[in-house]
Design a protein around this motif. Structure first.
Motif, short mmCIF file in Angstrom:
data_model
loop_
_atom_site.label_atom_id
_atom_site.label_comp_id
_atom_site.label_asym_id
_atom_site.label_seq_id
_atom_site.Cartn_x
_atom_site.Cartn_y
_atom_site.Cartn_z
N ARG A 175 0.77 -1.32 -0.10
CA ARG A 175 0.01 -0.10 0.10
C ARG A 175 0.99 1.27 -0.01
NH1 ARG A 175 -3.71 -2.63 4.76
NH2 ARG A 175 -1.65 -3.48 5.06
N ASP A 176 2.13 1.45 0.40
CA ASP A 176 3.04 2.35 0.18
C ASP A 176 3.84 2.13 -1.11
OD1 ASP A 176 2.30 3.19 2.84
OD2 ASP A 176 3.69 1.49 3.70
N VAL A 177 3.45 1.59 -2.06
CA VAL A 177 4.23 1.79 -3.32
C VAL A 177 3.94 3.08 -3.79
CG1 VAL A 177 4.47 0.95 -5.60
CG2 VAL A 177 4.54 -0.70 -3.73
N ALA A 178 4.64 4.02 -4.32
CA ALA A 178 4.25 5.17 -4.82
C ALA A 178 4.26 5.14 -6.27
CB ALA A 178 5.36 6.38 -4.13
N GLU A 179 5.02 4.13 -7.08
CA GLU A 179 5.13 4.26 -8.42
C GLU A 179 3.94 4.18 -9.19
OE1 GLU A 179 9.29 3.01 -6.95
OE2 GLU A 179 7.38 3.00 -6.29
#
Length: 428
Positions: free
Chosen positions: A259-263
């Motif tokens: 849930r913290d993947v920014a791409e």
């Protein structure tokens, strides 16, 4: 003190709740016995503490506690692969719930003192209601704790069980005589073909484990692959493997919540064995997040253990306390519906149930082969838990109490173009 007139032997009590009898020999410390005398498999309840475990946690949990602590002894099968016993327990042993008066007579006859629960084995995770200090169910903190409980046992231990591929998900056997490594390669390659991976594309692998899919996609398809896992041990092992294979320019594994993947704008996303951990109630957010990270025309391959129906029910106590805390399973129909409701177009799905039974059999063989090393690494109780778990799960897939589904979906572009061929290409 229980009087002679009211005393009930352990074998008598067991016979009462198993009216069809036992297919194996059972004996107890009180001298009682039941089941065929010539059975190769022998189960022995060795202590009063073992009886207390069974009486205070009816079902699989009490038996597992007694077994882990050494109070329930099993001979005739290897502890690393008690498959024959699990077949008997799950296919031939039928328990019935006694009437209240009958249950009272049994407990009174066995002794009220056995209703005091002994401390559970140290390998056991807390019950669900006591995990609140880790956060709400499927919160980031609690999910991290659950993943740590199962996956951070020992990378060396996993190497012995899983083999060189370090792949802890269902393999795909191209033939019955294929090796485990050949089948794991075929699984990754099937995922890659379904995703139609091509050089220069970007792949996100959520719940990437030890980086098997990431490395396969980078090595075999020239893809820029990013994997994320909540296990620090997995991330460390995967990073080292990427370096050993010279894939640093194309592959990366991060210790990170998906849930913290920014791409964004990935060409493809693979999720291999993650859905079981996120919680059914979180499916809308899960599929919504993955849809948002794909570019139009991008594909998602969701690979997960499922139930043969779509009725929600908690997993058993053994699995929840010892194997996958907070794990949840549901049928493929619910998963497909949630993916569709999030905006995906589902294009293909298949059930690989038999393949997982074969995979588990291979893992059990590996555990037996490396038994002494495994015991030295993680201890006898933990090694026994794994032997029991792998064998029981194998029977579950064989009996169709669990399944394994791959679901392929795509994100349509603004013109409802799926960027999909008229017929599947991954089978050719």
């Amino acid at each position: 003190m229980t009087t002679l007139e009211t005393r009930v032997s352990i074998a008598e009590a067991l016979t009462t709740v198993t009216p069809d009898g036992l297919p194996f020999r059972f004996t107890a410390y009180d001298g009682s016995a039941t089941g065929p005398e010539d059975s190769q498999i022998h189960m022995h309840l060795a202590s009063e503490r073992g009886l207390s475990y069974v009486l205070t946690a009816p079902g699989d949990l009490g038996l597992v506690r007694a077994y882990v602590m050494g109070d329930l002894e099993i001979t005739g099968v290897h502890p690393g692969n008690p498959y024959a016993l699990m077949q008997m327990m799950l296919n031939q042993v039928h328990f019935r719930r006694p009437a209240p008066a009958e249950a009272l007579r049994i407990v009174r006859g066995l002794g009220w003192s056995h209703l005091k629960p002994p401390p559970p084995p140290p390998q056991e995770h807390l019950p669900r209601w006591r995990r609140t200090f880790e956060g709400l169910r499927h919160s980031r903190t609690r999910d991290k704790a659950a993943i740590h409980h199962h996956y951070d046992v020992s990378n060396r231990f996993y190497e012995w069980i899983l083999g060189p591929s370090m792949t802890y998900t269902c393999a795909v056997y191209p033939s019955l005589d294929a090796t485990l490594e050949e089948a794991q390669y075929e699984k990754y390659d099937l995922v890659a073909r379904k995703l139609d991976l091509r050089p220069g594309q970007r792949l996100l692998d959520v719940g990437c484990g030890w980086g098997g899919m990431v490395r396969h996609a980078a090595r075999e398809y020239g893809v820029q692959a990013l994997g994320v896992t909540l296990s620090a041990s997995q991330a460390e092992w995967a990073t080292d493997a990427i370096k050993r294979e010279g894939l640093e320019d194309r592959a990366e594994v991060r210790f990170l919540d998906y849930r913290d993947v920014a791409e964004r704008d990935f060409d493809a996303i693979s999720s291999i064995g993650l859905t079981e951990h996120i919680g059914v109630r979180n499916y809308p957010a899960y599929f919504g997040f993955l849809l948002d990270r794909l570019k139009p025309g991008g594909r998602l391959l969701n690979h997960s253990i499922t139930r043969p129906d779509n009725r929600y029910r908690p997993v058993g106590a053994f699995i929840d306390r010892y194997i996958f805390p907070d794990g949840e399973l549901i049928g493929s129909g619910r998963i497909i519906s949630e993916a569709q409701d999030a905006g995906f177009e589902v294009r293909h799905e298949e059930n690989l149930r038999e393949h997982y039974a074969l995979t588990l059999a291979a893992w059990s063989d590996n555990l037996v082969h490396h038994w002494d090393d495994a015991v030295a690494e993680v201890g006898h109780p933990t090694a026994k838990i794994w032997g029991l778990y792998l064998a029981a799960c194998r029977v579950g897939f064989e009996r169709n109490t669990t399944q394994l589904h791959q679901i392929l979906a795509t994100k349509l572009d603004d013109n409802a173009n799926a960027h999909f061929p008229l017929r599947p290409t991954w089978l050719s």
